[in-house]
Write a protein that holds these residues in place. Structure first.
Motif, PDB file in Angstrom:
ATOM      1  N   ASP A   4     -13.725 -12.683  18.821  1.00 34.40           N
ATOM      2  CA  ASP A   4     -13.499 -14.105  19.089  1.00 34.40           C
ATOM      3  C   ASP A   4     -13.253 -14.795  17.753  1.00 34.40           C
ATOM      4  O   ASP A   4     -14.157 -14.971  16.951  1.00 34.40           O
ATOM      5  CB  ASP A   4     -14.724 -14.697  19.785  1.00 34.40           C
ATOM      6  N   SER A   6     -12.208 -17.879  17.358  1.00 37.53           N
ATOM      7  CA  SER A   6     -12.300 -19.334  17.469  1.00 37.53           C
ATOM      8  C   SER A   6     -13.362 -19.870  16.529  1.00 37.53           C
ATOM      9  O   SER A   6     -14.400 -19.257  16.316  1.00 37.53           O
ATOM     10  CB  SER A   6     -12.631 -19.718  18.910  1.00 37.53           C
ATOM     11  N   PRO A  10     -19.487 -20.190  20.081  1.00 29.89           N
ATOM     12  CA  PRO A  10     -19.210 -19.455  21.321  1.00 29.89           C
ATOM     13  C   PRO A  10     -19.803 -20.091  22.568  1.00 29.89           C
ATOM     14  O   PRO A  10     -19.143 -20.174  23.604  1.00 29.89           O
ATOM     15  CB  PRO A  10     -19.823 -18.075  21.048  1.00 29.89           C
ATOM     16  N   ASP A  14     -17.796 -21.582  25.726  1.00 32.31           N
ATOM     17  CA  ASP A  14     -18.054 -21.126  27.093  1.00 32.31           C
ATOM     18  C   ASP A  14     -18.281 -22.304  28.023  1.00 32.31           C
ATOM     19  O   ASP A  14     -17.820 -22.306  29.167  1.00 32.31           O
ATOM     20  CB  ASP A  14     -19.277 -20.200  27.121  1.00 32.31           C
ATOM     21  N   ARG A  64     -14.294 -13.695  27.315  1.00 33.81           N
ATOM     22  CA  ARG A  64     -15.105 -14.145  26.175  1.00 33.81           C
ATOM     23  C   ARG A  64     -16.488 -13.497  26.202  1.00 33.81           C
ATOM     24  O   ARG A  64     -17.023 -13.109  25.178  1.00 33.81           O
ATOM     25  CB  ARG A  64     -15.235 -15.667  26.197  1.00 33.81           C
ATOM     26  N   ARG A  68     -18.012  -9.917  23.652  1.00 32.82           N
ATOM     27  CA  ARG A  68     -19.220  -9.914  22.831  1.00 32.82           C
ATOM     28  C   ARG A  68     -20.172  -8.777  23.188  1.00 32.82           C
ATOM     29  O   ARG A  68     -21.229  -8.645  22.568  1.00 32.82           O
ATOM     30  CB  ARG A  68     -19.939 -11.268  22.951  1.00 32.82           C
ATOM     31  N   SER A 145      -6.987 -18.234  20.113  1.00 36.36           N
ATOM     32  CA  SER A 145      -7.224 -17.210  21.127  1.00 36.36           C
ATOM     33  C   SER A 145      -6.019 -17.097  22.049  1.00 36.36           C
ATOM     34  O   SER A 145      -5.673 -18.047  22.745  1.00 36.36           O
ATOM     35  CB  SER A 145      -8.482 -17.551  21.940  1.00 36.36           C
TER      36      SER A 145
END
Length: 299
Positions: A4, A6, A10, A14, A64, A68, A145
């Motif tokens: 990720d 970004s 996170p 989300d 996403r 992880r 993303s």
């Protein structure tokens, strides 16, 4: 998506995606109810398109989370491909629904039904606002993303569908042009099928372990053969472990006197720097010890 990238926290990201999913699902239900009450097939078509937005966001949300999760003994390559499996199911469902909408739209061309224009215009206006809000929720994340970017662009495109429904409802109110409703329905259904047509080959190619788009297998082969100390290359495999993660597996025949460890490192560096290959499994063999009939690409 392996990582990720970004810059948004996170958990905050989300929450944004989850909020967009809830808003789109609520709008889908409202549009289906409004379409059934008003008699507008175009409104129902736009609702199905909006449902595809929610499904796209749901896939992005799951990706996403999955990204992880580390690889484990059961899934040694990780969980990134779950996104592609879900996308294939999504595309297949959308194709079936679009064909049904086309069937109904053609039938209504020959038998236009009465439509409550005010309900169509009001609900479509709300839908347009929701599409713009959803795009705003995902805009920042879309810069870093590819997964979220696809959902963001899908929402912008859906806003155009809402504009089409507003136009249809307005024309029905002003001129009682009932035939506009099935025409807009066919347009929305065709637009959804176009997205399916564009997106499905990419998904199938990845699931079938095809070479990543933008990387030509023979170019990789020639580059590897050009490394000093490489006599030849065979059993070359090039695929994507998950979206955006190119993988190479190959047997390299080393020239006499070439160190295996150094050669492996130089070829791996070439693959990473020239082709963005993040994972390479390279087996070094001595010249004259390999099968002369070995396939250069594949087994």
């Amino acid at each position: 998506m392996a990582h990720d990238h970004s810059h948004i926290d996170p958990d905050a990201g989300d929450r944004r995606v989850a909020g967009a999913i809830v808003v789109n699902l609520g709008l889908t239900i409202a549009q289906i109810v409004a379409g059934s009450v008003s008699g507008s097939l175009a409104m129902i078509a736009d609702a199905i398109h909006n449902l595809s937005d929610a499904l796209t966001l749901l896939i992005a949300f799951a990706a996403r989370k999955i990204a992880r999760r580390p690889a484990d003994a059961r899934m040694t390559f990780g969980y990134g491909r779950a996104e592609m499996v879900a996308a294939l199911v999504n595309y297949t469902t959308l194709a079936v629904l679009s064909l049904w909408l086309m069937w109904e739209g053609v039938a209504r061309l020959f038998d236009p039904q009465p439509v409550a224009g005010w309900i169509v215009v009001i609900v479509a206006g709300i839908a347009l606002a929701v599409d713009l809000v959803t795009a705003a929720l995902t805009y920042t994340m879309s810069k870093n993303s590819a997964n979220i970017r696809a959902a963001f662009l899908h929402n912008l495109a859906d806003a155009l569908g809402s504009v089409g429904v507003i136009v249809a409802g307005t024309l029905i109110l002003l001129f009682d042009w009932r035939i506009v409703d099935p025409i807009v329905t066919l347009g929305i259904a065709g637009y959804i099928l176009w997205h399916v047509w564009k997106g499905t080959p990419r998904v199938v190619r990845m699931l079938m372990l095809g070479a990543p788009p933008g990387i030509e297998t023979h170019s990789v082969l020639r580059a590897m053969e050009g490394v000093a100390g490489v006599a030849s290359v065979h059993h070359l495999h090039l695929w994507e472990m998950q979206e955006g993660v190119a993988v190479v597996d190959a047997h390299i025949v080393a020239e006499v006197g070439t160190g295996a460890v150094d050669l492996r490192a130089r070829v791996a560096r070439l693959l990473h720097d020239s082709f963005g290959v993040g994972h390479a499994t390279l087996e070094i063999e001595l010249d004259g010890t390999c099968d002369p009939d070995a396939a250069v690409i594949g087994h």
